[in-house]
Design a protein around this motif. Structure first.
Motif, PDB file in Angstrom:
ATOM      1  N   LYS A  38       0.830  -1.211   0.000  1.00  0.00           N
ATOM      2  CA  LYS A  38       0.000   0.000   0.000  1.00  0.00           C
ATOM      3  C   LYS A  38       0.861   1.256   0.000  1.00  0.00           C
ATOM      4  O   LYS A  38       0.605   2.203  -0.750  1.00  0.00           O
ATOM      5  CB  LYS A  38      -0.927  -0.010   1.212  1.00  0.00           C
ATOM      6  N   ASP A  41       2.540   1.635  -3.384  1.00  0.00           N
ATOM      7  CA  ASP A  41       1.534   2.026  -4.369  1.00  0.00           C
ATOM      8  C   ASP A  41       1.196   3.512  -4.234  1.00  0.00           C
ATOM      9  O   ASP A  41       1.045   4.223  -5.233  1.00  0.00           O
ATOM     10  CB  ASP A  41       0.287   1.167  -4.214  1.00  0.00           C
ATOM     11  N   GLU A  42       1.105   3.991  -3.003  1.00  0.00           N
ATOM     12  CA  GLU A  42       0.827   5.412  -2.784  1.00  0.00           C
ATOM     13  C   GLU A  42       1.998   6.281  -3.234  1.00  0.00           C
ATOM     14  O   GLU A  42       1.801   7.339  -3.842  1.00  0.00           O
ATOM     15  CB  GLU A  42       0.517   5.673  -1.308  1.00  0.00           C
ATOM     16  N   GLY A  46       0.103   4.962  -7.948  1.00  0.00           N
ATOM     17  CA  GLY A  46      -0.654   3.965  -8.689  1.00  0.00           C
ATOM     18  C   GLY A  46      -0.076   3.577 -10.033  1.00  0.00           C
ATOM     19  O   GLY A  46      -0.677   2.775 -10.752  1.00  0.00           O
ATOM     20  N   TYR A  48       2.466   1.724 -10.818  1.00  0.00           N
ATOM     21  CA  TYR A  48       2.888   0.315 -10.887  1.00  0.00           C
ATOM     22  C   TYR A  48       1.968  -0.568 -10.048  1.00  0.00           C
ATOM     23  O   TYR A  48       2.382  -1.600  -9.539  1.00  0.00           O
ATOM     24  CB  TYR A  48       4.327   0.185 -10.394  1.00  0.00           C
ATOM     25  N   SER A  49       0.734  -0.197  -9.944  1.00  0.00           N
ATOM     26  CA  SER A  49      -0.208  -0.882  -9.069  1.00  0.00           C
ATOM     27  C   SER A  49      -0.319  -2.377  -9.370  1.00  0.00           C
ATOM     28  O   SER A  49      -0.280  -3.201  -8.451  1.00  0.00           O
ATOM     29  CB  SER A  49      -1.580  -0.221  -9.179  1.00  0.00           C
ATOM     30  N   ILE A  52       2.858  -4.179  -8.312  1.00  0.00           N
ATOM     31  CA  ILE A  52       2.986  -4.192  -6.850  1.00  0.00           C
ATOM     32  C   ILE A  52       2.079  -5.265  -6.266  1.00  0.00           C
ATOM     33  O   ILE A  52       2.496  -6.044  -5.395  1.00  0.00           O
ATOM     34  CB  ILE A  52       2.660  -2.803  -6.264  1.00  0.00           C
ATOM     35  N   HIS A  53       0.852  -5.346  -6.740  1.00  0.00           N
ATOM     36  CA  HIS A  53      -0.074  -6.350  -6.215  1.00  0.00           C
ATOM     37  C   HIS A  53       0.349  -7.763  -6.598  1.00  0.00           C
ATOM     38  O   HIS A  53       0.205  -8.695  -5.799  1.00  0.00           O
ATOM     39  CB  HIS A  53      -1.502  -6.056  -6.673  1.00  0.00           C
TER      40      HIS A  53
END
Length: 95
Positions: A38, A41-42, A46, A48-49, A52-53
């Protein structure tokens, strides 16, 4: 003795401890991975969201594999099960 053999010999006793810690504190590790994902991502706003997930999911999967390594197979693909061969055709009826 090679470098890898020496390293394996030194890390062998830690393997059980790591597995035990992952088993007992897996939920905390998952929470930490989610929290780190999180924050990253922040920070990247966003951009590379998806990556990252994906990385977070892989990290949580690695924790699960380490935690359950010594448990018996659950049938989730942990071991190879060969397919059942087809049965031979039945003979034609005698006339």
């Amino acid at each position: 003795m090679g470098l890898l053999d020496s390293l394996k010999a030194r890390l062998g006793p830690a393997k059980g401890k790591v597995s035990d810690l992952a088993h007992r504190h897996g939920d905390k590790a998952h929470h930490g991975v989610d929290k780190a994902a999180k924050v990253v991502d922040e920070k990247t706003k966003g951009t590379y969201s998806d990556s990252i997930h994906t990385g977070a999911d892989k990290a949580k999967g690695a924790v699960d594999r380490v935690a359950h390594k010594d448990e018996p197979s659950t049938g989730r693909g942990d071991t190879f099960v060969p397919p059942t061969p087809p049965s031979p055709p039945s003979p034609p009826p005698a006339s």
